[in-house]
Design a protein around this motif. Sequence first.
Motif, PDB file in Angstrom:
ATOM      1  N   UNK A 169       0.814  -1.217   0.000  1.00 52.42           N
ATOM      2  CA  UNK A 169       0.000   0.000   0.000  1.00 52.42           C
ATOM      3  C   UNK A 169       0.848   1.267   0.000  1.00 52.42           C
ATOM      4  N   UNK A 170       2.051   1.197   0.556  1.00 55.66           N
ATOM      5  CA  UNK A 170       2.916   2.383   0.586  1.00 55.66           C
ATOM      6  C   UNK A 170       3.569   2.647  -0.761  1.00 55.66           C
ATOM      7  N   UNK A 171       3.653   1.615  -1.610  1.00 60.92           N
ATOM      8  CA  UNK A 171       4.335   1.771  -2.899  1.00 60.92           C
ATOM      9  C   UNK A 171       3.826   0.736  -3.901  1.00 60.92           C
ATOM     10  N   UNK A 172       2.604   0.929  -4.437  1.00 61.33           N
ATOM     11  CA  UNK A 172       2.100  -0.012  -5.462  1.00 61.33           C
ATOM     12  C   UNK A 172       3.001   0.046  -6.705  1.00 61.33           C
ATOM     13  N   UNK A 173       2.979  -1.027  -7.501  1.00 59.51           N
ATOM     14  CA  UNK A 173       3.849  -1.060  -8.669  1.00 59.51           C
ATOM     15  C   UNK A 173       3.336  -2.066  -9.693  1.00 59.51           C
ATOM     16  N   UNK A 174       3.876  -1.938 -10.908  1.00 51.04           N
ATOM     17  CA  UNK A 174       3.688  -2.934 -11.945  1.00 51.04           C
ATOM     18  C   UNK A 174       2.458  -2.727 -12.809  1.00 51.04           C
ATOM     19  N   UNK A 175       2.283  -3.717 -13.713  1.00 47.29           N
ATOM     20  CA  UNK A 175       3.078  -4.949 -13.865  1.00 47.29           C
ATOM     21  C   UNK A 175       4.477  -4.683 -14.440  1.00 47.29           C
ATOM     22  N   UNK A 176       5.444  -5.450 -13.944  1.00 45.57           N
ATOM     23  CA  UNK A 176       6.835  -5.331 -14.357  1.00 45.57           C
ATOM     24  C   UNK A 176       7.326  -6.705 -14.782  1.00 45.57           C
ATOM     25  N   UNK A 177       7.900  -6.788 -15.964  1.00 43.53           N
ATOM     26  CA  UNK A 177       8.494  -8.045 -16.420  1.00 43.53           C
ATOM     27  C   UNK A 177       9.966  -8.050 -16.020  1.00 43.53           C
ATOM     28  N   UNK A 178      10.348  -9.006 -15.211  1.00 48.95           N
ATOM     29  CA  UNK A 178      11.722  -9.084 -14.709  1.00 48.95           C
ATOM     30  C   UNK A 178      12.616  -9.645 -15.810  1.00 48.95           C
ATOM     31  N   UNK A 179      13.674  -8.916 -16.196  1.00 50.72           N
ATOM     32  CA  UNK A 179      14.565  -9.426 -17.255  1.00 50.72           C
ATOM     33  C   UNK A 179      15.277 -10.700 -16.825  1.00 50.72           C
ATOM     34  N   UNK A 180      15.654 -11.503 -17.790  1.00 41.95           N
ATOM     35  CA  UNK A 180      16.412 -12.714 -17.497  1.00 41.95           C
ATOM     36  C   UNK A 180      17.713 -12.358 -16.781  1.00 41.95           C
ATOM     37  N   UNK A 181      18.074 -13.171 -15.802  1.00 44.45           N
ATOM     38  CA  UNK A 181      19.301 -12.934 -15.063  1.00 44.45           C
ATOM     39  C   UNK A 181      19.185 -11.876 -13.988  1.00 44.45           C
ATOM     40  N   UNK A 182      17.947 -11.428 -13.702  1.00 39.91           N
ATOM     41  CA  UNK A 182      17.756 -10.404 -12.684  1.00 39.91           C
ATOM     42  C   UNK A 182      16.646 -10.831 -11.718  1.00 39.91           C
ATOM     43  N   UNK A 183      16.540 -10.118 -10.596  1.00 40.52           N
ATOM     44  CA  UNK A 183      15.620 -10.487  -9.521  1.00 40.52           C
ATOM     45  C   UNK A 183      14.840  -9.270  -9.046  1.00 40.52           C
ATOM     46  N   UNK A 206      14.944  -1.233 -10.738  1.00 40.70           N
ATOM     47  CA  UNK A 206      14.620  -1.823  -9.440  1.00 40.70           C
ATOM     48  C   UNK A 206      15.012  -3.274  -9.300  1.00 40.70           C
ATOM     49  N   UNK A 207      15.393  -3.913 -10.394  1.00 39.76           N
ATOM     50  CA  UNK A 207      15.792  -5.320 -10.310  1.00 39.76           C
ATOM     51  C   UNK A 207      17.274  -5.428  -9.959  1.00 39.76           C
ATOM     52  N   UNK A 208      17.653  -6.596  -9.463  1.00 34.17           N
ATOM     53  CA  UNK A 208      19.029  -6.850  -9.027  1.00 34.17           C
ATOM     54  C   UNK A 208      19.617  -7.942  -9.909  1.00 34.17           C
ATOM     55  N   UNK A 209      20.831  -7.735 -10.373  1.00 35.47           N
ATOM     56  CA  UNK A 209      21.489  -8.752 -11.189  1.00 35.47           C
ATOM     57  C   UNK A 209      21.866  -9.962 -10.331  1.00 35.47           C
ATOM     58  N   UNK A 210      21.682 -11.150 -10.892  1.00 32.26           N
ATOM     59  CA  UNK A 210      22.110 -12.360 -10.184  1.00 32.26           C
ATOM     60  C   UNK A 210      23.603 -12.338  -9.898  1.00 32.26           C
ATOM     61  N   UNK A 211      24.366 -11.616 -10.719  1.00 34.73           N
ATOM     62  CA  UNK A 211      25.808 -11.529 -10.508  1.00 34.73           C
ATOM     63  C   UNK A 211      26.163 -10.743  -9.254  1.00 34.73           C
ATOM     64  N   UNK A 212      25.230  -9.902  -8.781  1.00 34.38           N
ATOM     65  CA  UNK A 212      25.477  -9.116  -7.567  1.00 34.38           C
ATOM     66  C   UNK A 212      25.157  -9.890  -6.296  1.00 34.38           C
ATOM     67  N   UNK A 213      24.555 -11.064  -6.435  1.00 33.63           N
ATOM     68  CA  UNK A 213      24.158 -11.840  -5.255  1.00 33.63           C
ATOM     69  C   UNK A 213      25.375 -12.517  -4.641  1.00 33.63           C
ATOM     70  N   UNK A 214      25.586 -12.268  -3.352  1.00 38.61           N
ATOM     71  CA  UNK A 214      26.697 -12.888  -2.623  1.00 38.61           C
ATOM     72  C   UNK A 214      26.350 -14.334  -2.277  1.00 38.61           C
TER      73      UNK A 214
END
Length: 281
Positions: A169-183, A206-214
């Motif tokens: 409720x504080x930040x509605x969003x989308x629809x957003x298609x998440x690119x391949x290799x991102x989260x 707003x998505x995060x690359x899988x390569x950035x995941x520790x």
Amino acid sequence: MPEAAGTPEEKEKEKGDEGRRKHRSFWKELPILIGIAVVLALFIKSFLVQAFSIPSDSMQNTLQRGDRVLVDKLTPWFGATPERGEVVVFEDPGGWLGDSPSAGGFGAAVQDALSGIGLMPSSEDKDLIKRVIAVGGDTVECHKGGPVLVNGEAVDESDYLYPGNSACDDRPFGPIEVPEGRLWVMGDHRQDSLDSRYHQNLAGQGTVSEDDVVGRAIVIAWPVTRWGTLPVPGSFDALAGPAAVGAPGAVALVGAVPLVLWRRRLAAGAAARIETRGPAG
């Protein structure tokens, strides 16, 4: 008659010499032992498990400020990628944390030295921890008053959403298609988490690359009173992904190819027989 082994004074002197040799041997071996311990710690931190401290309230009540979690860094080496529902630690994709003043002085130097072998977080660390809500290929959205939707299906977040919070409720969003290799990631304390929803104006929308995941946070290790694992909520198991939705069609296509080839072969054989016979008369 056997000769005396020596006077009591000589025996005492020999015992003293032996004790000094053992004492010197210990101090000679100590640097080697410390070196081995440091190498092992570096190996474990780099390839197996690393400890992280929770700096904020954005993952309450799953994680509390000050908790220490152990992060699995091994499975990505075998090609595993983050999945929906996992709690992951990732490096700042750029601009999420902003510019924070760096700590200085002797204390920071000691902390960074211990961080190098995985005993403490670095004073310069810019890592975040959130829950993966959607992965590459998913479509995610959330409208005021409603639940989070992944590929059109509502996600049951009752197992981990902070009590009294709404889904978005504080930040509605989308629809957003998440690119391949991102989260697409969000905090469990939804109204106290600057997550993917708040960084759609940055690179990656707003998505995060899988390569950035520790790695994936798997256990709360400290304090002892809060020890426990961090499993994937069962509600994510029920979600169908884009690949799963298209799977029946793919199976049907694979099954149809041999059938079509078989029918063509029969038709070609029938045509050859007609040509051999010639016109009826």
